[in-house]
Scaffold this active site. Structure first.
Site, PDB file in Angstrom:
ATOM      1  N   GLY A   1       0.373  70.128  40.761  1.00 48.19           N
ATOM      2  CA  GLY A   1       0.280  69.344  42.005  1.00 48.19           C
ATOM      3  C   GLY A   1      -0.577  68.098  41.853  1.00 48.19           C
ATOM      4  O   GLY A   1      -1.381  67.771  42.726  1.00 48.19           O
TER       5      GLY A   1
ATOM      6  N   THR B   1      -0.256  63.781  40.767  1.00 52.96           N
ATOM      7  CA  THR B   1       0.617  62.711  41.264  1.00 52.96           C
ATOM      8  C   THR B   1       2.077  63.048  40.970  1.00 52.96           C
ATOM      9  O   THR B   1       2.956  62.883  41.822  1.00 52.96           O
ATOM     10  CB  THR B   1       0.226  61.368  40.605  1.00 52.96           C
ATOM     11  OG1 THR B   1      -1.156  61.133  40.883  1.00 52.96           O
ATOM     12  CG2 THR B   1       1.047  60.216  41.130  1.00 52.96           C
TER      13      THR B   1
ATOM     14  N   SER C   1      -3.193  74.615  40.991  1.00 51.27           N
ATOM     15  CA  SER C   1      -4.453  75.334  40.924  1.00 51.27           C
ATOM     16  C   SER C   1      -5.601  74.384  41.232  1.00 51.27           C
ATOM     17  O   SER C   1      -5.842  73.430  40.478  1.00 51.27           O
ATOM     18  CB  SER C   1      -4.607  75.914  39.509  1.00 51.27           C
ATOM     19  OG  SER C   1      -5.961  76.155  39.252  1.00 51.27           O
TER      20      SER C   1
ATOM     21  N   ILE D   1      -8.221  74.278  38.425  1.00 51.64           N
ATOM     22  CA  ILE D   1      -7.937  73.409  37.271  1.00 51.64           C
ATOM     23  C   ILE D   1      -8.045  71.944  37.687  1.00 51.64           C
ATOM     24  O   ILE D   1      -8.605  71.131  36.974  1.00 51.64           O
ATOM     25  CB  ILE D   1      -6.538  73.714  36.691  1.00 51.64           C
ATOM     26  CG1 ILE D   1      -6.526  75.127  36.100  1.00 51.64           C
ATOM     27  CG2 ILE D   1      -6.137  72.697  35.645  1.00 51.64           C
ATOM     28  CD1 ILE D   1      -5.174  75.576  35.572  1.00 51.64           C
TER      29      ILE D   1
ATOM     30  N   ALA E   1      -3.367  52.440  39.374  1.00 56.50           N
ATOM     31  CA  ALA E   1      -2.728  51.122  39.435  1.00 56.50           C
ATOM     32  C   ALA E   1      -1.230  51.316  39.253  1.00 56.50           C
ATOM     33  O   ALA E   1      -0.798  52.123  38.435  1.00 56.50           O
ATOM     34  CB  ALA E   1      -3.283  50.222  38.349  1.00 56.50           C
TER      35      ALA E   1
ATOM     36  N   LYS F   1      -1.585  44.700  44.847  1.00 55.18           N
ATOM     37  CA  LYS F   1      -1.760  44.273  43.451  1.00 55.18           C
ATOM     38  C   LYS F   1      -0.655  43.273  43.104  1.00 55.18           C
ATOM     39  O   LYS F   1       0.520  43.568  43.303  1.00 55.18           O
ATOM     40  CB  LYS F   1      -1.685  45.508  42.550  1.00 55.18           C
ATOM     41  CG  LYS F   1      -1.661  45.172  41.076  1.00 55.18           C
ATOM     42  CD  LYS F   1      -1.587  46.402  40.193  1.00 55.18           C
ATOM     43  CE  LYS F   1      -1.337  46.002  38.752  1.00 55.18           C
ATOM     44  NZ  LYS F   1      -1.064  47.134  37.875  1.00 55.18           N
TER      45      LYS F   1
ATOM     46  N   LEU G   1       2.487  63.539  32.920  1.00 54.46           N
ATOM     47  CA  LEU G   1       1.810  63.624  31.626  1.00 54.46           C
ATOM     48  C   LEU G   1       2.422  64.669  30.709  1.00 54.46           C
ATOM     49  O   LEU G   1       2.285  64.593  29.489  1.00 54.46           O
ATOM     50  CB  LEU G   1       0.322  63.917  31.847  1.00 54.46           C
ATOM     51  CG  LEU G   1      -0.434  62.840  32.648  1.00 54.46           C
ATOM     52  CD1 LEU G   1      -1.853  63.291  32.973  1.00 54.46           C
ATOM     53  CD2 LEU G   1      -0.467  61.516  31.893  1.00 54.46           C
TER      54      LEU G   1
ATOM     55  N   GLU H   1      -0.378  48.713  31.171  1.00 54.67           N
ATOM     56  CA  GLU H   1       0.534  48.014  32.088  1.00 54.67           C
ATOM     57  C   GLU H   1       0.894  48.916  33.276  1.00 54.67           C
ATOM     58  O   GLU H   1       1.910  48.708  33.934  1.00 54.67           O
ATOM     59  CB  GLU H   1       1.790  47.552  31.351  1.00 54.67           C
ATOM     60  CG  GLU H   1       1.557  46.310  30.471  1.00 54.67           C
ATOM     61  CD  GLU H   1       1.420  45.003  31.271  1.00 54.67           C
ATOM     62  OE1 GLU H   1       1.655  45.011  32.491  1.00 54.67           O
ATOM     63  OE2 GLU H   1       1.058  43.980  30.659  1.00 54.67           O
TER      64      GLU H   1
ATOM     65  N   THR I   1       2.188  51.876  33.759  1.00 53.71           N
ATOM     66  CA  THR I   1       3.599  52.262  33.765  1.00 53.71           C
ATOM     67  C   THR I   1       3.854  53.764  33.939  1.00 53.71           C
ATOM     68  O   THR I   1       5.010  54.167  34.090  1.00 53.71           O
ATOM     69  CB  THR I   1       4.275  51.788  32.459  1.00 53.71           C
ATOM     70  OG1 THR I   1       3.391  52.045  31.368  1.00 53.71           O
ATOM     71  CG2 THR I   1       4.582  50.316  32.514  1.00 53.71           C
TER      72      THR I   1
HETATM   73  P1  FAD Z   1      -2.276  66.035  36.408  1.00 56.08           P
HETATM   74  O1  FAD Z   1      -2.884  65.079  37.347  1.00 56.08           O
HETATM   75  O2  FAD Z   1      -3.115  66.513  35.260  1.00 56.08           O
HETATM   76  O3  FAD Z   1      -1.791  67.298  37.240  1.00 56.08           O
HETATM   77  C1  FAD Z   1      -1.499  68.514  36.629  1.00 56.08           C
HETATM   78  C2  FAD Z   1      -1.342  69.570  37.694  1.00 56.08           C
HETATM   79  O4  FAD Z   1      -0.956  70.783  37.083  1.00 56.08           O
HETATM   80  C3  FAD Z   1      -2.628  69.855  38.470  1.00 56.08           C
HETATM   81  O5  FAD Z   1      -2.325  70.098  39.814  1.00 56.08           O
HETATM   82  C4  FAD Z   1      -3.125  71.136  37.833  1.00 56.08           C
HETATM   83  O6  FAD Z   1      -3.926  71.904  38.686  1.00 56.08           O
HETATM   84  C5  FAD Z   1      -1.791  71.813  37.541  1.00 56.08           C
HETATM   85  N1  FAD Z   1      -1.898  72.842  36.511  1.00 56.08           N
HETATM   86  C6  FAD Z   1      -2.153  72.695  35.195  1.00 56.08           C
HETATM   87  N2  FAD Z   1      -2.206  73.916  34.597  1.00 56.08           N
HETATM   88  C7  FAD Z   1      -1.943  74.817  35.563  1.00 56.08           C
HETATM   89  C8  FAD Z   1      -1.858  76.233  35.584  1.00 56.08           C
HETATM   90  N3  FAD Z   1      -2.065  76.962  34.490  1.00 56.08           N
HETATM   91  N4  FAD Z   1      -1.597  76.829  36.738  1.00 56.08           N
HETATM   92  C9  FAD Z   1      -1.399  76.133  37.887  1.00 56.08           C
HETATM   93  N5  FAD Z   1      -1.471  74.779  37.920  1.00 56.08           N
HETATM   94  C10 FAD Z   1      -1.748  74.153  36.776  1.00 56.08           C
HETATM   95  N6  FAD Z   1      -0.793  55.863  35.474  1.00 56.08           N
HETATM   96  C11 FAD Z   1      -0.473  54.765  36.185  1.00 56.08           C
HETATM   97  O7  FAD Z   1       0.671  54.613  36.611  1.00 56.08           O
HETATM   98  N7  FAD Z   1      -1.425  53.814  36.434  1.00 56.08           N
HETATM   99  C12 FAD Z   1      -2.674  53.893  35.938  1.00 56.08           C
HETATM  100  O8  FAD Z   1      -3.506  53.020  36.220  1.00 56.08           O
HETATM  101  C13 FAD Z   1      -2.998  55.009  35.117  1.00 56.08           C
HETATM  102  N8  FAD Z   1      -4.237  55.129  34.568  1.00 56.08           N
HETATM  103  C14 FAD Z   1      -4.484  56.198  33.746  1.00 56.08           C
HETATM  104  C15 FAD Z   1      -5.703  56.264  33.053  1.00 56.08           C
HETATM  105  C16 FAD Z   1      -5.935  57.303  32.163  1.00 56.08           C
HETATM  106  C17 FAD Z   1      -7.215  57.353  31.390  1.00 56.08           C
HETATM  107  C18 FAD Z   1      -4.977  58.326  32.000  1.00 56.08           C
HETATM  108  C19 FAD Z   1      -5.240  59.493  31.087  1.00 56.08           C
HETATM  109  C20 FAD Z   1      -3.794  58.281  32.707  1.00 56.08           C
HETATM  110  C21 FAD Z   1      -3.525  57.205  33.552  1.00 56.08           C
HETATM  111  N9  FAD Z   1      -2.314  57.102  34.204  1.00 56.08           N
HETATM  112  C22 FAD Z   1      -2.011  55.994  34.938  1.00 56.08           C
HETATM  113  C23 FAD Z   1      -1.345  58.201  34.162  1.00 56.08           C
HETATM  114  C24 FAD Z   1      -1.480  58.992  35.459  1.00 56.08           C
HETATM  115  O9  FAD Z   1      -2.810  59.439  35.592  1.00 56.08           O
HETATM  116  C25 FAD Z   1      -0.538  60.174  35.476  1.00 56.08           C
HETATM  117  O10 FAD Z   1       0.765  59.754  35.142  1.00 56.08           O
HETATM  118  C26 FAD Z   1      -0.481  60.795  36.845  1.00 56.08           C
HETATM  119  O11 FAD Z   1      -1.770  61.049  37.320  1.00 56.08           O
HETATM  120  C27 FAD Z   1       0.324  62.075  36.816  1.00 56.08           C
HETATM  121  O12 FAD Z   1      -0.406  63.111  36.251  1.00 56.08           O
HETATM  122  P2  FAD Z   1       0.230  64.553  36.310  1.00 56.08           P
HETATM  123  O13 FAD Z   1       0.512  64.873  37.726  1.00 56.08           O
HETATM  124  O14 FAD Z   1       1.335  64.605  35.334  1.00 56.08           O
HETATM  125  O15 FAD Z   1      -0.935  65.492  35.729  1.00 56.08           O
END
Ligand code: FAD
Length: 489
Positions: free
Chosen positions: A12, A14, A38, A41, A49, A77, A326, A335, A337
């Site tokens: 849960g 982005t 979770s 976590i 951005a 932006k 991710l 950028e 993205t």
């Molecule tokens: P996460 O935010 O890590 O979410 C993972 C989810 O899975 C969480 O809810 C967690 O609780 C859940 N989870 C994991 N394991 C379990 C489990 N065992 N049981 C239950 N739940 C679990 N993108 C941009 O577009 N612009 C930016 O400026 C940008 N800056 C960034 C800077 C950095 C340093 C980094 C590392 C990334 C950046 N990104 C940026 C990328 C962006 O952060 C991610 O694409 C976006 O936040 C999506 O993350 P996510 O939801 O895939 O993962």
């Protein structure tokens, strides 16, 4: 061929909530959607951005922009200012708009290049409305999408906002840690996830949004990863939020340092800061000090180190599992993205929704398109590191002299030789290539002869006319701060 009637979104952040919002909005009445996350976590906590495609995504979902901006404390932006990238004390702004006026036979850069030779042209960016508005700290919505923009937003608040939005369309949320993933022995498809509480949740299709852990797509399905760190060697980031010390500017700042770069993302209520660096050249303590020495306001939290490996999951869609966010791969945020790639995977999945069952032809087409998207963005990001004049550190020397992908090598050579840039199919970046190549100091050796068809005075007049039109539009814009205050009140 099992019909897809039940979907589980694991995670849960982005990615998870954007997937839930879009699937809920489009299919909430037809299928059952459950999101598992979770709190213990938590999320990666960065990613603030965006690029203009987010405006399009919100239109598809009929998200009210004022409400969204108010709730996520977002700002507008217009681009990214790159400081010290070409060489120390040099800056340019990669803006979201189009620069100058192309003609069918040749892009604006050819006319500008001749203008430079004749001494009648200004800076390349002077001919881009968004770049001039950003530098003057101005913003307004213009008719017919006359000003291209994106947002800076608070990622935590965005997930909360989309959570509420998704619930309106029937998405259910389950709190808990996923402990195991069960697959069917005969075909390797995922059949269920089991939480630490013992709750077992079955579905026909699973969307892996578990972040870098990639619990389903990698830990359960062993999909594989293509490592790109030989081209993009930064592998760490430190992030810290600070108090605002001035009105938010309508652009992200990207400031190159000795072995990496720093971001500054201004929101309504605070600033997001971070340093992306290469651990081979900078240790975590020095990185933390470098970041804290280069922020403006008081830190609102302890700085956090995040590790990553640049690359892509070999298949974004594998069996009955789709990776979004991710878990699908990572390109550094130079950028902005990643959120765009999240949207792309969600929209593509909705267009190829496997209602009648998962078909290999859909999977293959999906993965082909996704690979095309990310490989072009990868090249664009490498360009910033490679096309530099910096020779002051081992890091920059290594980036400047490294072998780059053949696709990028060709693009740079073509531009240097002829000034030509061609958009490859539906790739994301267009005018951006010229802006960044010129910003990084690449100057074409020649220009298209059509630019010679204008005499010096005519060319001077043509360039001045573009400038005057921009001046005229700038005079109608508000200060970014005033516009935000009014729009989000
Ligand atoms: P996460 O935010 O890590 O979410 C993972 C989810 O899975 C969480 O809810 C967690 O609780 C859940 N989870 C994991 N394991 C379990 C489990 N065992 N049981 C239950 N739940 C679990 N993108 C941009 O577009 N612009 C930016 O400026 C940008 N800056 C960034 C800077 C950095 C340093 C980094 C590392 C990334 C950046 N990104 C940026 C990328 C962006 O952060 C991610 O694409 C976006 O936040 C999506 O993350 P996510 O939801 O895939 O993962």
């Amino acid at each position: 061929m099992k019909k897809v009637e039940k979907i589980i979104i694991a995670g849960g952040g982005t990615a998870g909530w954007m997937a839930a919002a879009a699937l809920g909005k489009v299919l909430g009445k037809a299928i059952e959607i459950t999101l598992v996350e979770s709190e213990e976590i938590g999320t990666v906590g960065v990613g603030e951005a965006t690029i203009p495609s987010m405006v399009f995504f919100h239109k598809l979902l009929e998200i009210n922009e004022r409400e969204f901006m108010r709730e996520t404390r977002a700002t507008f932006k217009l681009g990214i200012q790159f400081e010290n990238w070409r060489k120390p004390n040099h800056r340019y702004l990669h803006a979201f708009g189009v620069t100058g006026k192309d003609c069918w036979a040749a892009g604006f850069q050819h006319f500008w290049r001749r203008g430079c030779e004749l001494g009648v042209a200004g800076d390349f960016g002077d001919y881009c409305l968004e770049r001039r508005a950003a530098e003057a700290n101005l913003f307004s919505h213009l008719p017919n999408s006359g000003l291209n923009y994106a947002f800076h937003l608070d990622a935590g608040l965005y997930a909360k906002y989309l959570h509420k939005f998704s619930e309106r369309f029937g998405v259910k949320r389950v709190e808990g840690k996923i402990q195991s993933v069960s697959t069917v022995e005969s075909n390797g498809f995922i059949e269920a996830i089991t939480l630490e509480s013992g709750l077992r949740l079955e579905a026909d299709f699973f969307i892996d949004c578990t972040g870098f852990r990639a619990l389903l797509i990698e830990q359960a399905l062993h999909t594989g990863y293509e490592d790109w760190s030989h081209w993009l060697p930064c592998d760490s980031a430190i992030a810290v939020q600070t108090e605002s010390t001035s009105a938010p500017v309508p652009y992200t700042r990207s400031i190159a340092h000795e072995s990496g770069w720093q971001w500054k993302i201004p929101l309504q209520h605070r600033v997001g800061n971070g340093l992306v660096y290469c651990s081979k050249y900078l240790d975590d303590d020095s990185a933390k000090k470098l970041l804290l020495d280069n922020i403006d306001g008081q830190p609102l939290m302890q700085p956090r180190v995040i590790r990553f490996k640049t690359g892509r999951r070999l298949q974004q869609w594998n069996k009955n599992c789709l990776a979004v966010g991710l878990s699908s791969g990572f390109l550094e945020p130079l950028e902005s993205t990643s959120i765009h790639l999240i949207q792309q995977n969600i929209i593509r999945f909705l267009r190829m929704f496997p209602a009648g069952g998962v078909m290999q032809s859909d999977i293959d087409e999906f993965n082909r398109q996704a690979e095309f998207d990310i490989a072009h963005i990868r090249d664009f990001i490498i360009l910033h590191y490679h096309a530099t004049e910096r020779d002051d550190t081992e890091f920059w020397n290594s980036c400047r002299t490294m072998e780059v992908p053949e696709s990028l090598r060709h693009r740079i050579q073509l531009f240097k030789d002829t000034g030509r840039v061609f958009r490859d199919g539906n790739e994301l970046f267009d005018d951006s290539w010229q802006q960044v190549m010129i910003g990084q100091g690449l100057m074409p050796a020649h220009y298209h002869p059509i630019a010679d068809s204008m005499g010096k005075e005519e060319l001077q007049h043509f360039l001045a006319q573009i400038n005057n039109n921009i001046d005229y539009t700038l005079a109608t814009l508000s200060s970014h701060e005033d516009y935000l205050a009014h729009y989000c009140s």
